[in-house]
Design a protein around this motif. Structure first.
Motif, mmCIF file in Angstrom:
data_model
loop_
_atom_site.group_PDB
_atom_site.id
_atom_site.type_symbol
_atom_site.label_atom_id
_atom_site.label_comp_id
_atom_site.label_asym_id
_atom_site.label_seq_id
_atom_site.Cartn_x
_atom_site.Cartn_y
_atom_site.Cartn_z
ATOM 1 N N ALA A 250 0.846 -1.285 0.012
ATOM 2 C CA ALA A 250 -0.040 -0.044 -0.034
ATOM 3 C C ALA A 250 0.989 1.190 0.134
ATOM 4 O O ALA A 250 0.542 2.411 0.577
ATOM 5 C CB ALA A 250 -0.910 -0.318 1.266
ATOM 6 N N THR A 251 1.795 1.238 -0.829
ATOM 7 C CA THR A 251 3.080 2.397 -0.856
ATOM 8 C C THR A 251 2.861 2.996 -2.109
ATOM 9 O O THR A 251 3.266 2.473 -3.314
ATOM 10 C CB THR A 251 4.445 1.739 -0.582
ATOM 11 N N ALA A 252 2.176 4.261 -2.394
ATOM 12 C CA ALA A 252 1.716 4.630 -3.279
ATOM 13 C C ALA A 252 3.185 5.713 -3.840
ATOM 14 O O ALA A 252 3.062 6.894 -3.444
ATOM 15 C CB ALA A 252 0.484 5.576 -3.449
ATOM 16 N N HIS A 253 4.207 5.122 -4.591
ATOM 17 C CA HIS A 253 5.042 5.759 -4.957
ATOM 18 C C HIS A 253 5.559 5.713 -6.322
ATOM 19 O O HIS A 253 5.664 4.367 -6.754
ATOM 20 C CB HIS A 253 6.474 6.056 -3.975
ATOM 21 N N LEU A 254 6.071 6.478 -7.168
ATOM 22 C CA LEU A 254 6.527 6.394 -8.472
ATOM 23 C C LEU A 254 7.781 5.522 -8.553
ATOM 24 O O LEU A 254 8.861 6.038 -8.373
ATOM 25 C CB LEU A 254 6.436 7.781 -9.324
ATOM 26 N N TYR A 268 -6.174 1.327 -3.750
ATOM 27 C CA TYR A 268 -6.265 2.303 -3.062
ATOM 28 C C TYR A 268 -7.978 2.597 -2.803
ATOM 29 O O TYR A 268 -8.370 3.212 -1.589
ATOM 30 C CB TYR A 268 -5.930 3.586 -3.841
ATOM 31 N N ILE A 269 -8.714 2.287 -3.687
ATOM 32 C CA ILE A 269 -10.207 2.194 -3.516
ATOM 33 C C ILE A 269 -10.626 1.521 -2.390
ATOM 34 O O ILE A 269 -11.472 1.997 -1.498
ATOM 35 C CB ILE A 269 -10.843 1.913 -4.701
ATOM 36 N N VAL A 270 -9.987 0.184 -2.191
ATOM 37 C CA VAL A 270 -10.274 -0.687 -1.260
ATOM 38 C C VAL A 270 -9.973 0.144 0.040
ATOM 39 O O VAL A 270 -10.611 -0.255 1.042
ATOM 40 C CB VAL A 270 -9.707 -1.998 -1.475
ATOM 41 N N GLU A 271 -8.719 0.557 0.216
ATOM 42 C CA GLU A 271 -8.205 1.164 1.346
ATOM 43 C C GLU A 271 -8.852 2.408 2.037
ATOM 44 O O GLU A 271 -9.237 2.368 3.061
ATOM 45 C CB GLU A 271 -6.530 1.769 1.114
ATOM 46 N N VAL A 272 -9.508 3.348 0.972
ATOM 47 C CA VAL A 272 -10.336 4.313 1.551
ATOM 48 C C VAL A 272 -11.535 3.846 1.760
ATOM 49 O O VAL A 272 -12.073 4.539 2.664
ATOM 50 C CB VAL A 272 -10.296 5.405 0.506
ATOM 51 N N SER A 273 -12.343 3.178 1.089
ATOM 52 C CA SER A 273 -13.581 2.729 1.209
ATOM 53 C C SER A 273 -13.886 1.917 2.795
ATOM 54 O O SER A 273 -14.814 1.984 3.205
ATOM 55 C CB SER A 273 -13.941 1.750 0.046
ATOM 56 N N SER A 274 -12.538 1.270 3.221
ATOM 57 C CA SER A 274 -12.538 0.463 4.605
ATOM 58 C C SER A 274 -12.249 1.328 5.549
ATOM 59 O O SER A 274 -12.366 0.817 6.670
ATOM 60 C CB SER A 274 -11.953 -0.782 4.342
ATOM 61 N N GLY A 275 -11.969 2.889 5.435
ATOM 62 C CA GLY A 275 -11.499 3.524 6.327
ATOM 63 C C GLY A 275 -12.720 4.266 7.087
ATOM 64 O O GLY A 275 -13.799 4.057 6.979
ATOM 65 N N ASP A 276 -12.266 5.348 7.528
ATOM 66 C CA ASP A 276 -13.102 6.102 8.436
ATOM 67 C C ASP A 276 -13.004 7.620 7.789
ATOM 68 O O ASP A 276 -13.142 8.760 8.540
ATOM 69 C CB ASP A 276 -12.766 6.338 9.841
ATOM 70 N N ILE A 277 -13.044 7.783 6.605
ATOM 71 C CA ILE A 277 -13.017 8.969 5.727
ATOM 72 C C ILE A 277 -14.463 9.438 5.878
ATOM 73 O O ILE A 277 -15.263 8.905 5.500
ATOM 74 C CB ILE A 277 -12.432 8.912 4.275
ATOM 75 N N PRO A 278 -14.522 10.826 6.133
ATOM 76 C CA PRO A 278 -15.707 11.639 6.000
ATOM 77 C C PRO A 278 -16.342 11.579 4.831
ATOM 78 O O PRO A 278 -15.767 12.231 3.816
ATOM 79 C CB PRO A 278 -15.750 12.914 6.777
ATOM 80 N N THR A 279 -17.653 11.358 4.496
ATOM 81 C CA THR A 279 -18.302 11.406 3.242
ATOM 82 C C THR A 279 -18.642 12.827 2.803
ATOM 83 O O THR A 279 -18.801 13.811 3.865
ATOM 84 C CB THR A 279 -19.755 10.730 3.354
ATOM 85 N N GLY A 280 -18.294 13.209 1.674
ATOM 86 C CA GLY A 280 -18.265 14.459 1.040
ATOM 87 C C GLY A 280 -16.959 15.290 1.394
ATOM 88 O O GLY A 280 -16.683 16.409 0.574
ATOM 89 N N SER A 281 -15.857 14.787 1.999
ATOM 90 C CA SER A 281 -14.679 15.486 1.959
ATOM 91 C C SER A 281 -13.885 15.375 0.599
ATOM 92 O O SER A 281 -14.318 14.292 -0.020
ATOM 93 C CB SER A 281 -13.918 14.831 3.220
ATOM 94 N N VAL A 282 -12.762 16.028 0.571
ATOM 95 C CA VAL A 282 -12.048 15.963 -0.666
ATOM 96 C C VAL A 282 -11.421 14.423 -0.782
ATOM 97 O O VAL A 282 -11.225 13.651 -1.737
ATOM 98 C CB VAL A 282 -11.141 17.089 -0.875
ATOM 99 N N GLU A 283 -10.987 13.863 0.422
ATOM 100 C CA GLU A 283 -10.623 12.563 0.752
ATOM 101 C C GLU A 283 -11.172 11.624 0.063
ATOM 102 O O GLU A 283 -10.808 10.649 -0.478
ATOM 103 C CB GLU A 283 -9.914 12.344 2.153
ATOM 104 N N HIS A 284 -12.723 11.599 0.587
ATOM 105 C CA HIS A 284 -13.559 10.700 0.266
ATOM 106 C C HIS A 284 -13.828 10.620 -1.426
ATOM 107 O O HIS A 284 -14.134 9.852 -2.055
ATOM 108 C CB HIS A 284 -14.774 10.755 0.848
ATOM 109 N N SER A 285 -13.845 11.960 -1.954
ATOM 110 C CA SER A 285 -14.036 12.082 -3.587
ATOM 111 C C SER A 285 -12.960 11.521 -4.328
ATOM 112 O O SER A 285 -13.216 11.526 -5.586
ATOM 113 C CB SER A 285 -14.144 13.606 -3.668
#
Length: 317
Positions: A250-254, A268-285
């Protein structure tokens, strides 16, 4: 005495005609119902696709209102969950393409070789054993492949290359290559077997050997279908999620080093979807922005596949 034949009644013929008309009417009603049902299935498929695109666009547009397209597609750092935030998707695209290219480099030679063997050289007994085994391999859940990569393949790579990270791109390439192998073998073998026998017989009549017929006649004649199987397998590799999430890290580097830990777009989609990111935030988008990018990439591959097939298609009578 001369007997005069009495005219037969027309009632049986009328009853038969009525039954035929009734049967024909029922058949027409049944055909109309089936036509409507099939049309409904087609419309549902189109509406589903359009709905997915609309959802991705509606959720991704707010993200692109805050992050410019230049930063998103040209940036070399992807840290939307950390401070300072960077939204360059190139590391995720690079990781995704590394897994797709590496798995294709593994699966295409072995898959095509296996398909040629099953189609041209294998005895029916061998074919009847190998093909069901490949179908069983295709039915194994991807999370199982990911677990095998973690507990078996990763330690082997670590023993052979001590400098490699425990979770790395090579690990994901190997496991995804095994996953897409049955698709290439099955589709390519069917295409090779569909080549007309007359082409083989004509080549044999000219004195060609078995290898000459296989490499010079059968494979070129089935090349369009073989390329289609390759592109479908690559699309499957690009969209693979669970196995890559477990195997690649899970290391996003070029990077272009296959022994480094990477992250793909699906991971990455799996990582963020399973986390506690607030809905509507730029991180969730970012989920929808990455998903839209992945959708466009897959669409471009399909368009390229259709163009290649239209240029390479062979028709036989």
């Amino acid at each position: 005495m001369v007997s005069i034949a009495q005219p037969q009644s027309a009632e049986p013929q009328s009853a038969c005609s009525v039954r035929l008309v009734t049967s024909g009417a029922r058949r027409k009603v049944f055909e109309k119902l089936m036509h409507g049902l099939l049309m409904f299935c087609a419309v549902v498929s189109v509406i589903t696709t359009v709905g997915i695109v609309l959802v991705l666009l509606s959720q991704a547009l707010p993200f692109f209102g805050e992050v410019s397209l230049v930063e998103f597609f040209m940036g070399t750092e992807w840290t939307p969950l950390f401070k300072p935030q960077h939204f360059g998707i190139l590391p995720l695209i690079c990781g995704t393409m590394m897994v797709a290219a590496g798995s294709a480099a593994i699966a295409i030679p072995f898959g095509l070789g296996t398909a040629i063997y099953l189609s041209e050289y294998a005895k029916p007994v061998v074919r009847d054993v190998v093909k069901p085994a490949l179908e069983i391999l295709a039915g194994i859940p991807s999370v199982v492949f990911g677990y095998v990569a973690v507990v078996f393949i990763s330690p082997l790579i670590k023993d052979w290359f001590p400098s490699a990270a425990y979770f790395n791109a090579a690990n994901a390439c190997l496991v995804v290559g095994i996953m897409i192998l049955p698709m290439i073998v099955s589709l390519s073998e069917e295409v090779l077997r569909s080549v007309p026998r007359s082409l083989r017989e004509a080549a044999y009549a000219l004195g060609a050997t078995k290898l000459d017929v296989t490499c010079g006649v059968v494979v070129p004649a089935a090349l369009s279908g073989i390329v289609a199987s390759f592109l479908l397998a690559i699309s499957r590799a690009i969209g693979e999620t669970m196995a890559v999430t477990l195997a690649a890290g899970a290391t996003a580097h070029l990077t272009l080093n296959f022994f480094d830990s990477i992250q793909t777009m699906t991971a990455y989609i799996v990582e963020v979807s399973s986390g506690d990111i607030p809905t509507g935030s730029v991180e969730h988008s970012t989920i929808f922005a990455v998903g839209l990018t992945l959708f466009v990439m897959t669409l471009l591959i399909n368009i390229l596949a259709q163009w290649i097939l239209s240029r390479m298609r062979e028709e036989y009578e």
